[in-house]
Design a protein around this motif. Structure first.
Motif, short mmCIF file in Angstrom:
data_model
loop_
_atom_site.label_atom_id
_atom_site.label_comp_id
_atom_site.label_asym_id
_atom_site.label_seq_id
_atom_site.Cartn_x
_atom_site.Cartn_y
_atom_site.Cartn_z
N GLN A 6 -76.16 8.04 -15.85
CA GLN A 6 -76.43 8.95 -15.06
C GLN A 6 -75.03 7.71 -13.91
OE1 GLN A 6 -78.68 7.55 -16.08
NE2 GLN A 6 -80.09 9.38 -16.25
N LYS A 10 -69.61 11.61 -15.06
CA LYS A 10 -69.38 12.89 -16.04
C LYS A 10 -70.11 14.39 -15.53
CE LYS A 10 -74.85 12.63 -17.88
NZ LYS A 10 -75.59 13.39 -16.90
N THR A 28 -78.35 21.07 -15.88
CA THR A 28 -79.53 21.03 -14.95
C THR A 28 -79.78 20.22 -14.19
OG1 THR A 28 -79.76 18.94 -16.92
CG2 THR A 28 -80.12 21.58 -17.50
N LEU A 32 -81.72 21.92 -11.22
CA LEU A 32 -83.34 21.58 -10.29
C LEU A 32 -82.47 21.21 -8.92
CD1 LEU A 32 -83.72 18.51 -13.29
CD2 LEU A 32 -84.84 21.44 -12.95
N ARG A 33 -81.61 20.59 -8.22
CA ARG A 33 -81.40 20.41 -7.00
C ARG A 33 -81.18 21.08 -6.16
NH1 ARG A 33 -78.99 15.63 -8.68
NH2 ARG A 33 -76.46 17.16 -9.64
N VAL A 49 -91.16 14.70 -9.31
CA VAL A 49 -90.00 14.23 -10.66
C VAL A 49 -88.84 13.79 -10.58
CG1 VAL A 49 -89.88 13.82 -13.21
CG2 VAL A 49 -91.76 15.32 -12.31
N MET A 50 -88.02 14.01 -10.01
CA MET A 50 -85.79 13.33 -9.09
C MET A 50 -86.55 12.26 -9.02
SD MET A 50 -84.60 17.34 -8.90
CE MET A 50 -82.89 17.05 -9.21
N LEU A 55 -88.12 12.50 -15.75
CA LEU A 55 -87.81 13.06 -16.11
C LEU A 55 -88.45 14.78 -16.30
CD1 LEU A 55 -86.30 11.79 -19.79
CD2 LEU A 55 -84.21 12.77 -17.32
N VAL A 56 -87.38 15.80 -15.89
CA VAL A 56 -88.54 17.06 -15.81
C VAL A 56 -88.91 17.18 -17.04
CG1 VAL A 56 -88.17 19.26 -14.88
CG2 VAL A 56 -87.63 17.84 -13.60
N MET A 61 -87.38 22.33 -18.83
CA MET A 61 -85.83 22.04 -19.04
C MET A 61 -85.80 23.63 -20.33
SD MET A 61 -85.02 19.96 -17.02
CE MET A 61 -83.58 21.01 -16.97
N GLY A 83 -75.90 17.34 -18.80
CA GLY A 83 -77.22 16.68 -18.74
C GLY A 83 -78.06 17.28 -19.18
N ARG A 125 -72.41 5.69 -3.94
CA ARG A 125 -72.38 6.74 -3.06
C ARG A 125 -73.90 7.81 -2.50
NH1 ARG A 125 -74.00 10.28 -9.39
NH2 ARG A 125 -76.63 9.61 -9.50
N ARG A 127 -77.49 9.43 -2.43
CA ARG A 127 -77.69 10.07 -2.56
C ARG A 127 -79.23 9.46 -3.02
NH1 ARG A 127 -76.48 13.35 -8.82
NH2 ARG A 127 -78.46 12.55 -9.23
N ASP A 129 -82.08 11.25 -3.95
CA ASP A 129 -82.34 10.08 -5.46
C ASP A 129 -82.28 8.45 -5.99
OD1 ASP A 129 -80.59 11.28 -6.39
OD2 ASP A 129 -81.35 12.49 -8.48
N ARG A 138 -84.30 5.17 -13.90
CA ARG A 138 -83.15 7.04 -14.47
C ARG A 138 -82.45 6.10 -15.78
NH1 ARG A 138 -81.73 8.69 -9.15
NH2 ARG A 138 -79.67 9.33 -10.43
P1 ADP Z 1 -78.06 11.99 -12.70
O1 ADP Z 1 -77.21 11.58 -14.18
O2 ADP Z 1 -77.64 11.32 -11.81
O3 ADP Z 1 -79.04 11.99 -13.03
P2 ADP Z 1 -78.33 14.85 -12.73
O4 ADP Z 1 -78.02 15.40 -12.14
O5 ADP Z 1 -77.88 15.40 -14.48
O6 ADP Z 1 -78.46 13.37 -12.27
O7 ADP Z 1 -79.70 15.12 -12.99
C1 ADP Z 1 -80.74 14.63 -11.22
C2 ADP Z 1 -82.35 14.30 -12.11
O8 ADP Z 1 -82.72 15.93 -12.47
C3 ADP Z 1 -82.71 13.65 -12.99
O9 ADP Z 1 -83.28 11.95 -12.32
C4 ADP Z 1 -84.00 13.97 -14.32
O10 ADP Z 1 -84.94 13.95 -12.98
C5 ADP Z 1 -83.57 15.69 -13.35
N1 ADP Z 1 -82.91 15.99 -15.16
C6 ADP Z 1 -82.01 16.75 -15.05
N2 ADP Z 1 -81.32 17.25 -16.18
C7 ADP Z 1 -82.66 17.31 -17.32
C8 ADP Z 1 -83.20 17.23 -17.85
N3 ADP Z 1 -82.34 17.63 -19.39
N4 ADP Z 1 -84.76 16.69 -18.66
C9 ADP Z 1 -85.52 16.11 -17.40
N5 ADP Z 1 -84.61 16.36 -16.47
C10 ADP Z 1 -83.66 16.24 -16.03
#
Ligand code: ADP
Length: 184
Positions: A6, A10, A28, A32-33, A49-50, A55-56, A61, A83, A125, A127, A129, A138
């Motif tokens: 994170q 990327k 992903t 989710l956002r 969870v986020m 992790l979801v 996913m 992701g 940054r 954000r 979360d 994370r």
């Molecule tokens: P980062 O790389 O900073 O974690 P992302 O935008 O990729 O940011 O993901 C944000 C959040 O969404 C993650 O912290 C997680 O909770 C959830 N998430 C994203 N992709 C997945 C995945 N493939 N499996 C599980 N949770 C995910």
């Protein structure tokens, strides 16, 4: 697909790749956002969870990705996954999903940025979360669940590790060089 800690950049680089090569960018995190801000059932499940840096679930996913990759634009334009996969279960699911659709993975890019640097970047940054505790969680989950996937891709001869330190443009040129080898 692209993976990295994170804060490795990327997301930014994925947008540039999708733009340069005309492929579909599936993030992903973005999916989710969007679900959270629209208040859908998925969003309601994912929000907490986020927020905590967890992790979801793989089940959710894998379902999201299977549904998205089945759409016709993926076959027409190709896809950059950003992701996903993030766990061994997700990597196995991706292999099954692609096989079922008659597609295959061509390249896994590991955008490598050290832990100290990504921590500084995420703190900067701001954000919602990106609390200190969520960042720590994370990064820990990345080492535990996602880093082992590097071996999974390496065994399949799909892995390219790219140094993610440097300006956005410099990193992008490194990415282009490995992508050029793979699409040639
Ligand atoms: P980062 O790389 O900073 O974690 P992302 O935008 O990729 O940011 O993901 C944000 C959040 O969404 C993650 O912290 C997680 O909770 C959830 N998430 C994203 N992709 C997945 C995945 N493939 N499996 C599980 N949770 C995910």
């Amino acid at each position: 697909m692209i993976l990295g800690r994170q804060g490795s950049g990327k997301g930014t680089q994925s947008l540039r790749i999708a733009d340069a090569y005309g492929c579909v960018h599936v993030s992903t995190g973005d999916v989710l956002r969007a679900a959270v801000s629209e208040g859908t059932e998925l969003g309601l499940k994912a929000a907490a969870v986020m927020e905590s840096g967890g992790l979801v679930s793989d089940e959710i996913m894998n379902g999201i990705v299977a549904e998205r990759l089945a759409k016709p634009d993926i076959g027409e334009r190709g896809v950059l996954l950003d992701g996903f996969p993030r766990t061994a279960d997700q990597a196995d699911a991706l292999e099954r999903i692609l096989t079922d659709l008659g597609h295959s993975l061509s390249l896994a890019i590991n955008l490598d940025v050290p832990v100290d640097e990504v921590t500084d970047r995420m703190m900067a940054r701001g954000r919602s979360d990106d609390t200190e505790e969520a960042i720590r969680r994370r990064l820990q989950l990345y080492e535990e669940q996602t880093a082992p996937l590097l071996d999974w891709f390496e065994e399949r001869d799909l892995l390219a590790t790219i140094d993610g330190l440097g300006s956005e443009g410099v990193v992008f040129e490194r990415l282009r060089a490995v992508i050029a080898k793979c699409v040639a």
